[in-house]
Design a protein around this motif. Sequence first.
Motif, PDB file in Angstrom:
ATOM      1  N   ILE A  69      13.372  44.109  56.495  1.00  0.00           N
ATOM      2  CA  ILE A  69      12.735  44.229  55.016  1.00  0.00           C
ATOM      3  C   ILE A  69      11.275  44.567  55.229  1.00  0.00           C
ATOM      4  O   ILE A  69      10.667  44.005  56.151  1.00  0.00           O
ATOM      5  N   GLY A  70      11.027  45.558  54.541  1.00  0.00           N
ATOM      6  CA  GLY A  70       9.567  46.104  54.406  1.00  0.00           C
ATOM      7  C   GLY A  70       8.795  46.001  53.243  1.00  0.00           C
ATOM      8  O   GLY A  70       9.494  45.832  52.076  1.00  0.00           O
ATOM      9  N   TRP A  71       7.829  46.025  53.333  1.00  0.00           N
ATOM     10  CA  TRP A  71       6.789  45.981  52.176  1.00  0.00           C
ATOM     11  C   TRP A  71       5.945  47.262  52.084  1.00  0.00           C
ATOM     12  O   TRP A  71       5.447  47.585  53.323  1.00  0.00           O
ATOM     13  N   PHE A  72       5.873  47.886  51.046  1.00  0.00           N
ATOM     14  CA  PHE A  72       5.447  49.105  50.931  1.00  0.00           C
ATOM     15  C   PHE A  72       4.215  49.125  49.603  1.00  0.00           C
ATOM     16  O   PHE A  72       4.512  48.283  49.013  1.00  0.00           O
ATOM     17  N   ARG A  73       3.447  49.991  49.526  1.00  0.00           N
ATOM     18  CA  ARG A  73       2.368  49.948  48.349  1.00  0.00           C
ATOM     19  C   ARG A  73       2.395  51.482  48.078  1.00  0.00           C
ATOM     20  O   ARG A  73       2.456  52.292  48.891  1.00  0.00           O
ATOM     21  N   GLY A 116       3.984  52.469  54.159  1.00  0.00           N
ATOM     22  CA  GLY A 116       4.429  51.342  54.649  1.00  0.00           C
ATOM     23  C   GLY A 116       3.256  50.246  55.114  1.00  0.00           C
ATOM     24  O   GLY A 116       2.185  50.751  55.689  1.00  0.00           O
ATOM     25  N   VAL A 117       3.263  49.132  54.689  1.00  0.00           N
ATOM     26  CA  VAL A 117       2.537  48.073  54.845  1.00  0.00           C
ATOM     27  C   VAL A 117       2.875  47.151  55.980  1.00  0.00           C
ATOM     28  O   VAL A 117       2.134  46.863  57.094  1.00  0.00           O
ATOM     29  N   SER A 118       4.270  46.704  55.900  1.00  0.00           N
ATOM     30  CA  SER A 118       4.611  45.485  57.080  1.00  0.00           C
ATOM     31  C   SER A 118       6.004  45.615  56.941  1.00  0.00           C
ATOM     32  O   SER A 118       6.704  45.847  55.881  1.00  0.00           O
ATOM     33  N   VAL A 167      -3.821  46.965  57.568  1.00  0.00           N
ATOM     34  CA  VAL A 167      -3.556  45.830  57.164  1.00  0.00           C
ATOM     35  C   VAL A 167      -3.620  44.631  58.153  1.00  0.00           C
ATOM     36  O   VAL A 167      -3.825  43.604  58.019  1.00  0.00           O
ATOM     37  N   LYS A 168      -3.706  45.242  59.474  1.00  0.00           N
ATOM     38  CA  LYS A 168      -3.568  44.240  60.590  1.00  0.00           C
ATOM     39  C   LYS A 168      -4.762  43.306  60.624  1.00  0.00           C
ATOM     40  O   LYS A 168      -5.942  43.716  60.499  1.00  0.00           O
ATOM     41  N   GLY A 169      -4.330  41.992  60.981  1.00  0.00           N
ATOM     42  CA  GLY A 169      -5.258  41.173  61.002  1.00  0.00           C
ATOM     43  C   GLY A 169      -5.837  40.465  59.566  1.00  0.00           C
ATOM     44  O   GLY A 169      -6.232  39.196  59.492  1.00  0.00           O
ATOM     45  N   ARG A 170      -5.233  41.007  58.600  1.00  0.00           N
ATOM     46  CA  ARG A 170      -5.538  40.562  57.244  1.00  0.00           C
ATOM     47  C   ARG A 170      -4.217  40.048  56.420  1.00  0.00           C
ATOM     48  O   ARG A 170      -3.899  39.071  55.628  1.00  0.00           O
TER      49      ARG A 170
END
Length: 124
Positions: A34-38, A47-49, A64-67
């Motif tokens: 399952i992925g999050w995109f924007r 791709g975000v995560s 977005v790493k660390g946030r």
Amino acid sequence: EVQLVESGGGLVQAGGSLRLSCAASGFTFDDYYIGWFRQAPGKEREGVSCISSIDGSTYYADSVKGRFTISSDNTKNTVYLQMNSLKPEDTAVYYCALDQYRVGKLRPEEYDYWGQGTQVTVSS
């Protein structure tokens, strides 16, 4: 029928936080991402995560790493994206998606099913 329903978007000031939810239903795959995109206006979807259903492995875009933190609640078939320290450049429509062959990681072209998206707007 596979359904992915996002929620949790909204307007937040820079430095603030939001938590997005993706409720997934209608499938029997065991091995998937399952992925999050924007997608921001005028830009390509990125791709975000993503998170693996098999072992919970997670992947993040450098931006977005660390946030941002992705997590899942298998009892609710829901995947979350906790977004902290938000920046104006995080403004976009956020989509969750399912990769039924678990090959895509953060590549949107490998994902097979998509939600309708939720708007995130970060004001400066």
